[in-house]
Design a protein around this motif. Structure first.
Motif, mmCIF file in Angstrom:
data_model
loop_
_atom_site.group_PDB
_atom_site.id
_atom_site.type_symbol
_atom_site.label_atom_id
_atom_site.label_comp_id
_atom_site.label_asym_id
_atom_site.label_seq_id
_atom_site.Cartn_x
_atom_site.Cartn_y
_atom_site.Cartn_z
ATOM 1 N N PRO A 1 25.578 12.322 23.575
ATOM 2 C CA PRO A 1 25.843 13.844 23.288
ATOM 3 C C PRO A 1 26.470 14.533 24.724
ATOM 4 C CG PRO A 1 23.486 13.461 23.638
ATOM 5 C CD PRO A 1 23.877 12.242 23.449
ATOM 6 N N ILE A 2 26.306 13.781 25.813
ATOM 7 C CA ILE A 2 26.936 14.301 27.265
ATOM 8 C C ILE A 2 28.416 13.828 27.163
ATOM 9 C CG2 ILE A 2 27.196 13.820 29.753
ATOM 10 C CD1 ILE A 2 24.300 13.844 29.803
ATOM 11 N N VAL A 3 28.622 12.696 26.629
ATOM 12 C CA VAL A 3 30.051 12.236 26.606
ATOM 13 C C VAL A 3 30.880 13.169 25.379
ATOM 14 C CG1 VAL A 3 31.575 10.072 26.032
ATOM 15 C CG2 VAL A 3 29.453 10.034 27.443
ATOM 16 N N ARG B 1 35.005 16.845 23.971
ATOM 17 C CA ARG B 1 35.438 18.022 23.084
ATOM 18 C C ARG B 1 35.750 19.144 24.285
ATOM 19 N NH1 ARG B 1 30.216 17.653 19.184
ATOM 20 N NH2 ARG B 1 31.023 16.328 17.577
ATOM 21 N N ARG B 2 35.174 19.407 25.136
ATOM 22 C CA ARG B 2 35.660 20.240 26.282
ATOM 23 C C ARG B 2 36.765 20.095 26.737
ATOM 24 N NH1 ARG B 2 31.690 19.893 29.203
ATOM 25 N NH2 ARG B 2 32.433 18.966 31.071
ATOM 26 N N ARG B 3 36.964 18.731 27.067
ATOM 27 C CA ARG B 3 38.262 18.292 27.963
ATOM 28 C C ARG B 3 39.401 18.179 26.880
ATOM 29 N NH1 ARG B 3 41.992 17.517 30.479
ATOM 30 N NH2 ARG B 3 42.313 16.067 32.036
ATOM 31 N N ALA C 1 17.471 4.481 24.759
ATOM 32 C CA ALA C 1 17.138 5.678 25.296
ATOM 33 C C ALA C 1 18.372 6.088 26.303
ATOM 34 C CB ALA C 1 16.100 5.277 26.404
ATOM 35 N N THR C 2 19.392 5.055 26.717
ATOM 36 C CA THR C 2 20.628 5.746 27.429
ATOM 37 C C THR C 2 21.257 6.390 26.349
ATOM 38 O OG1 THR C 2 20.122 3.550 28.860
ATOM 39 C CG2 THR C 2 22.244 4.632 28.512
ATOM 40 N N ALA C 3 21.592 5.853 25.012
ATOM 41 C CA ALA C 3 22.616 6.402 24.440
ATOM 42 C C ALA C 3 21.982 8.019 23.813
ATOM 43 C CB ALA C 3 22.299 5.691 23.029
ATOM 44 N N VAL C 4 20.571 8.030 23.941
ATOM 45 C CA VAL C 4 20.281 9.390 23.568
ATOM 46 C C VAL C 4 20.655 10.482 24.550
ATOM 47 C CG1 VAL C 4 18.013 10.877 23.381
ATOM 48 C CG2 VAL C 4 18.054 8.507 22.392
#
Length: 360
Positions: free
Chosen positions: A13-15, A20-22, A6-9
């Motif tokens: 995607p957030i990380v 990618r944005r950074r 559940a944590t990975a879900v």
């Protein structure tokens, strides 16, 4: 295991989105790519890769047999002749060759790959499959040919049920935290201006049905009359409205309403629509009744799923995108729907809302 899953879900995607944005603007991010074909597909590909460096491919040049197409595409040089392939590959250490010639015959593609593909560690072929789902496509070896298996996710009943169950669970859990916020916003709206707390507007739903979508009222009373008068007095703003169906400086929006829109808190009452089965947490943008004509042939595709509180449009620039881009994003979502795409959009929605990007 379940806690880790559940944590990975949520976290993965957030990380990934953050990384990618950074770092996507850094010089060392991504791989140089040589594009073959300066036609419509090649131009769209170059434009997309430049606008979205997070994809990881950096177009360094475009080659085409047609000398009339020589010049540049968004600053990327277009050279005449495919014989430059080997020189560019060796001189610039380009690992990716992208063949963006969907209209070329199979024999010609094989000839191009055999003749000019030497020296590239990766060759990416862009097939003539516009309008077909991209995500979830699997390559099948049929011995005498290559097959692409496209799974029609929308026609798998158990996946639709899983989406509906996740909507209910996430909405009920989230409601525990947003109910106090509901009360604070309602009091603020009543204190600032006369009128109801909620605003209901008819929108297109699944299968072409019409439903009433709820939002916190963010405009003054008689908003439609105020808008019409404003557009009559400002022709340049009328052009903006006709193009995007939105105004950056909308005279109807109250001070609190502007804050609610900036933070997307005006959308919270749509959780009621989600519980009623009229909307989903993720889906295409809920389309106003008078905008169906602008979707044209894309409208039947739009109607295949429930509209969403969030979606690809909302996490891809929101009102900073053009109307045509909104349509393409909605159609892309419908054709490529998956549970994991929903999880990605939900995770990215948090970041977009916090930064208030493209909201007004």
């Amino acid at each position: 295991f379940l806690v880790g899953w559940a944590t990975a879900v949520v976290a993965v995607p957030i990380v990934r989105g953050y990384v990618r944005r950074r770092f996507s603007a850094r010089w060392w991010w991504g791989y140089p790519a040589l594009i073959l074909g300066a036609g419509t597909t090649g131009r769209e590909l170059v434009n997309t890769l430049i606008r979205h460096p997070e994809m990881g491919l950096k177009p360094v040049a475009v080659l085409d047999d047609d000398p009339d197409k020589a010049g540049d595409i968004d600053g990327v040089p277009v050279l005449s002749g495919l014989d430059h392939c080997r020189d560019i590959s060796q001189r610039m250490n380009v690992p990716y060759l992208v063949v963006a010639m969907p209209g070329v015959s199979r024999e010609r593609v094989l000839e191009i790959v055999d003749t000019h593909g030497q020296g590239f560690s990766h060759i990416l072929l862009i097939p003539d499959l516009h309008g077909i789902a991209n995500l979830g496509v699997e390559v099948r070896d049929l011995q005498w040919a290559m097959g692409l298996e496209v799974r029609q996710q929308l026609f798998l009943p158990w996946k639709s049920k899983m989406k509906r169950i996740s909507d209910i669970v996430f909405t009920l859990v989230g409601s525990v935290f947003v109910l106090p916020l509901f009360l604070v916003i309602a009091i603020g709206i009543k204190l600032e201006s006369r009128g109801p707390v909620f605003y209901r507007q008819d929108r297109w739903g699944k299968d072409g049905t019409v439903f009433g979508m709820w939002k916190f009222r963010s405009m003054v009373r008689d908003a439609d009359a105020v808008l019409q008068s404003y557009l009559d007095e400002n022709p340049e703003l009328k052009r903006e409205w006709d193009e995007n169906a939105k105004l950056k400086d909308d005279p109807r929006v109250t001070r609190l309403g502007r804050l609610l829109r900036k933070t997307s808190l005006d959308e919270l009452p749509q959780l009621i629509n989600v519980l009623m089965g009229q909307m989903s947490l993720v889906g295409p943008r809920a389309l106003p009744i008078d905008e169906a004509e602008r979707y044209a042939e894309a409208f039947p595709t739009y109607c295949k799923v429930l509209p969403g509180m969030s979606g690809l449009w909302q996490v891809s620039g929101r009102t900073d995108t053009t109307y045509d881009e909104r349509i393409r994003l909605d159609v892309y979502y419908v054709r490529n729907w998956s549970f994991w795409l929903d999880m990605y959009i939900l995770a990215k929605t948090i970041d977009v809302v916090v930064r208030a990007k493209g909201a007004y």
